[in-house]
Design a protein around this motif. Sequence first.
Motif, PDB file in Angstrom:
ATOM      1  N   SER A  49       1.230  -0.861   0.343  1.00  0.00           N
ATOM      2  CA  SER A  49       0.035   0.386   0.051  1.00  0.00           C
ATOM      3  C   SER A  49       0.987   0.935   0.478  1.00  0.00           C
ATOM      4  O   SER A  49       1.800   1.050   0.972  1.00  0.00           O
ATOM      5  N   VAL A  50       0.561   2.060  -0.912  1.00  0.00           N
ATOM      6  CA  VAL A  50       1.048   3.640  -0.706  1.00  0.00           C
ATOM      7  C   VAL A  50       0.597   4.642   0.013  1.00  0.00           C
ATOM      8  O   VAL A  50       1.300   5.727  -0.209  1.00  0.00           O
ATOM      9  N   GLU A  52      -3.217   5.453   2.637  1.00  0.00           N
ATOM     10  CA  GLU A  52      -4.163   5.433   3.187  1.00  0.00           C
ATOM     11  C   GLU A  52      -5.149   5.217   1.770  1.00  0.00           C
ATOM     12  O   GLU A  52      -5.501   5.943   1.491  1.00  0.00           O
ATOM     13  N   GLY A  53      -5.855   3.707   2.193  1.00  0.00           N
ATOM     14  CA  GLY A  53      -7.516   4.430   1.518  1.00  0.00           C
ATOM     15  C   GLY A  53      -6.848   2.954   0.108  1.00  0.00           C
ATOM     16  O   GLY A  53      -7.537   3.011  -0.902  1.00  0.00           O
ATOM     17  N   THR A  54      -5.325   3.130  -0.347  1.00  0.00           N
ATOM     18  CA  THR A  54      -4.760   2.286  -1.804  1.00  0.00           C
ATOM     19  C   THR A  54      -3.801   0.954  -0.902  1.00  0.00           C
ATOM     20  O   THR A  54      -3.150   0.710  -0.295  1.00  0.00           O
ATOM     21  N   THR A  55      -4.465   0.028  -2.584  1.00  0.00           N
ATOM     22  CA  THR A  55      -3.623  -1.010  -2.011  1.00  0.00           C
ATOM     23  C   THR A  55      -2.745  -2.044  -3.188  1.00  0.00           C
ATOM     24  O   THR A  55      -3.496  -1.204  -4.211  1.00  0.00           O
ATOM     25  N   ALA A  56      -2.151  -2.529  -3.794  1.00  0.00           N
ATOM     26  CA  ALA A  56      -1.660  -3.401  -4.922  1.00  0.00           C
ATOM     27  C   ALA A  56      -1.536  -4.479  -4.979  1.00  0.00           C
ATOM     28  O   ALA A  56      -1.128  -4.905  -3.337  1.00  0.00           O
ATOM     29  N   LYS A  57      -1.246  -5.645  -6.550  1.00  0.00           N
ATOM     30  CA  LYS A  57      -1.048  -6.780  -6.132  1.00  0.00           C
ATOM     31  C   LYS A  57       0.589  -6.584  -6.008  1.00  0.00           C
ATOM     32  O   LYS A  57       1.909  -5.827  -6.667  1.00  0.00           O
ATOM     33  N   GLY A  58       0.987  -8.023  -5.597  1.00  0.00           N
ATOM     34  CA  GLY A  58       2.582  -8.323  -5.175  1.00  0.00           C
ATOM     35  C   GLY A  58       2.666  -9.410  -6.261  1.00  0.00           C
ATOM     36  O   GLY A  58       2.291  -8.980  -6.909  1.00  0.00           O
ATOM     37  N   GLU A  59       4.229  -9.758  -5.930  1.00  0.00           N
ATOM     38  CA  GLU A  59       4.428 -10.984  -6.294  1.00  0.00           C
ATOM     39  C   GLU A  59       3.451 -11.985  -6.740  1.00  0.00           C
ATOM     40  O   GLU A  59       3.442 -12.886  -7.327  1.00  0.00           O
ATOM     41  N   VAL A  60       2.780 -12.262  -5.377  1.00  0.00           N
ATOM     42  CA  VAL A  60       2.074 -13.947  -4.973  1.00  0.00           C
ATOM     43  C   VAL A  60       1.556 -13.080  -4.713  1.00  0.00           C
ATOM     44  O   VAL A  60       1.201 -13.598  -2.941  1.00  0.00           O
TER      45      VAL A  60
END
Lengths: 114, 109
Positions: A49-50, A52-60
Amino acid sequence: NAGVTQTPKFRVLKTGQSMTLLCAQDMNHEYMYWYRQDPGMGLRLIHYSVGEGTTAKGEVPDGYNVSRLKKQNFLLGLESAAPSQTSVYFCASSRGTGGGQPQHFGDGTRLSIL
Amino acid sequence: EDKVVQSPLSLVVHEGDTVTLNCSYEVTNFRSLLWYKQEKKAPTFLFMLTSSGIEKKSGRLSSILDKKELFSILNITATQTGDSAIYLCAEFSGSRLTFGEGTQLTVNP
């Protein structure tokens, strides 16, 4: 002087059960991360997450969900646990990116799925 | 896909020896390279190397970055039993770190 705190420290689940791992940081960091560490595979990024309120997928990312409703907290959820998710999970946070800011890690959660 | 390879994967030495740990990387948008030490629990930060800072030193530990050949080394001189740990190398590009497998260092008395 807590830094990054993970709860719980240990957990045993049965296949199909759900649970949430909590990560809290008191350094006012923007960025937060969830990793899993398996023997011979180093640390692999699940989600991050970069802000508050944001998320993103990583490698797995498959099999996991995350939420960042508050800046200081980053939750990792397993909706239907599988034995392949047996691992040690680490949360980390950092002030920003730019040329790269050191990440500060929690002590980890050891999760066993039976 | 970014890739970080560390060698050796494990190393056993005696107190007082000098060790060199290796880290090579293949990245598309290199920003920095970081070294961490992991004892029983959380990895702890050692060094960060960027194009503007290709050599770092702290006590008995030092690290260099070769951006042309795409590798970094971590040197530990006069090793002590307290240096026993997993040493992790990670490359930063964009917004996340890519870690290598780690080198398990064991220092025997």
